[in-house]
Enzyme design. Structure first.
Site, PDB file in Angstrom:
ATOM      1  N   GLU A   1       0.875  -1.175   0.000  1.00 21.33           N
ATOM      2  CA  GLU A   1       0.000   0.000   0.000  1.00 21.33           C
ATOM      3  C   GLU A   1       0.910   1.222   0.000  1.00 21.33           C
ATOM      4  OE1 GLU A   1      -3.006  -0.216  -0.515  1.00 21.33           O
ATOM      5  OE2 GLU A   1      -3.514  -2.277   0.010  1.00 21.33           O
TER       6      GLU A   1
ATOM      7  N   CYS B   1      -1.909   8.995   2.579  1.00 19.60           N
ATOM      8  CA  CYS B   1      -1.476   8.434   1.291  1.00 19.60           C
ATOM      9  C   CYS B   1      -2.473   8.717   0.178  1.00 19.60           C
ATOM     10  CB  CYS B   1      -1.236   6.937   1.414  1.00 19.60           C
ATOM     11  SG  CYS B   1      -2.666   5.995   1.991  1.00 19.60           S
TER      12      CYS B   1
END
Length: 469
Positions: A215, A249
């Site tokens: 991720e 993110c």
């Protein structure tokens, strides 16, 4: 440090042996572990929030409560709610020539799962993967970030109090420990962090053929469509860019705006941010930057933009702040070769780029690495569908930012440089499971036609098979 690494390796071997003694925990065992994880989050919510406050120099209490306590609890409950159904063997159709055989897929634990979690949401991004791995029947070894040492200490205390070390274990340490951690032959390894470090983790894990979920991040665009509600878009993009001071993110990394609406959008964005945070330096709702190094990196991006003649709009003043708060900044039409346009920003800086046509905007996004998220703001169905279907990103939102991550029933993950693999919901359960295909074949079946010697009637049967297969 060598003692820490040796102890970690010993703990890993002990967890492997524990898995071998109980290779497929039943529903009651898994549900009990998930229940204890929820209990841990409730019991340690206050110490965790105090630890995050210490690590960030200031962490918004409302954000910490929502994203690092409430959302993880919801994640655990969702896994418990669906666990019995997910564990069941799954029916698959059997080809005609293999009838009356029955095809089933049986989810099985992979063993010991490794989780390397980041600092930006130090609880959620540690316990979210942990919940999915536990639901899938695995043992879990967690390596939290060294940039949030107080939170990592509380996580370790929390896990030690509620779990046997052969069920879940927390390993503390710096980059050297993390590197040694990724060398362990896990059944599966999940890493959340930067693309640069993610590459190293994948390379190291590949030596053991350890499957990985990465991720990562990248430069997630927010597109103001030609049919957007500008005021609404400004409010949602301001939210996405200021949550956790942009240290997310999936935060919007830059905005693409129709050239004629550039000034209006910037004005509305400034107004919304001032509405959110009348005094950024003193607001409890505005989070500080995680470290001096990260703050200096952000400041150098702004300084570079100013040196290149960019119109930089700072929203608020944090120069006298006693914490590491950094005021939001808008970079109006910057040159594309500055750092803010080719590095992931991971902070409260938003470049705003003009475009003249939808084709130009789509080409701008398509010629760059695929982002972790894409946000399109429009009230026009054709424009919306073009962006959703013709652009490639890990995930997307229409008239929203970031909140697709909170839909815990949908897969979350990147593509290309923004990551590989996905988790959340049933996808998370499947990621941490080995999906074993099993054919149950009665003794009376048609497989005899494949047995030598090939008699004429078998050749005829083979020709018939070619017609019906």
């Amino acid at each position: 440090m060598q003692d820490t690494i040796h102890c970690m390796q010993e703990r890993f071997r002990a967890m492997q042996q524990a898995h071998l003694s109980e290779p497929n925990p039943d529903h009651a065992t898994r549900s009990d572990r998930l229940k204890r994880l929820e209990l841990a989050l409730h019991r340690f919510s206050d110490p965790l929030m105090e630890a995050m406050q210490a690590d960030f120099s200031h962490r918004s209490s409302s954000e910490a409560a929502a994203f690092d306590v409430t959302v993880p609890i919801g994640d655990v409950r969702m896994n418990r709610r669906h666990l019995r159904h997910w564990m069941r063997p799954r029916r698959y159709a059997t080809p005609k020539h293999l009838l009356p055989g029955r095809g089933r897929v049986i989810p099985q634990p992979k063993g010991v799962v490794g989780v390397i979690s980041p600092w930006n949401f130090p609880v959620y991004l540690a316990t979210g993967p942990m919940a999915a791995a536990i639901a899938a029947g695995n043992r879990v070894m967690l390596k939290p970030s060294e940039l949030t040492p107080h939170t990592s200490d509380v996580l370790k205390q929390m896990i030690n109090e509620l779990f046997d070390p052969n069920e879940v274990d927390v390993v503390l340490g710096g980059p050297d420990v993390a590197a040694a951690f990724s060398e362990l032959p896990f059944g599966h390894l999940l890493f959340t962090g930067s693309t640069q470090v993610g590459r190293k983790v994948a390379e190291t894990a590949a030596r053991n053929l350890t499957p990985v979920t990465l991720e990562l991040g990248g430069k997630s665009p927010a597109i103001i469509g030609q049919h957007a509600d500008l005021a609404y878009a400004a409010k949602r993009i301001a939210f996405g860019k200021t949550v956790n001071a942009g240290q997310v993110c999936v935060a919007p990394d830059y905005a693409l705006v129709p050239r004629a609406q550039m000034d209006s959008f910037a004005i509305q964005l400034v107004a919304v941010i001032n509405e959110f945070f009348p005094d950024v330096a003193e607001s409890d709702d505005y989070t500080a930057i995680i470290s001096e190094r990260h703050q200096h990196r952000l400041q150098s991006m702004i300084e570079e933009a100013e040196a290149r003649g960019v119109n930089v709009i700072r929203v608020g003043d944090t120069r006298r702040a006693t914490t590491r708060k950094e005021a939001p900044a808008l970079l109006i039409d910057p040159p594309l070769d500055i750092r803010a346009m080719h590095e992931e920003i991971f902070g409260p800086i938003l470049p705003i780029i003009p475009y003249d046509s939808q084709e130009e905007a789509m080409r701008f996004v398509a010629t760059r690495p695929s982002p972790l998220a894409l946000y399109i703001f429009t009230d026009n169905k054709a424009e919306r569908d073009a962006w959703v279907t013709q652009s490639l990103s890990g995930g997307a939102c229409v008239n929203e930012t970031m909140m697709h991550v909170a839909v815990d029933t949908m897969p979350f993950g990147g593509v290309g440089e923004s990551g590989m693999g996905a988790y959340h919901g049933k996808t998370g359960f499947d990621t941490f499971s080995h999906l074993k295909s099993v054919l149950y074949q009665p003794k009376l079946n048609t497989s005899f036609i494949f047995n030598p010697p090939m008699r004429p009637y078998k050749r005829i049967a083979g020709k018939l098979l070619r017609k019906i297969i």
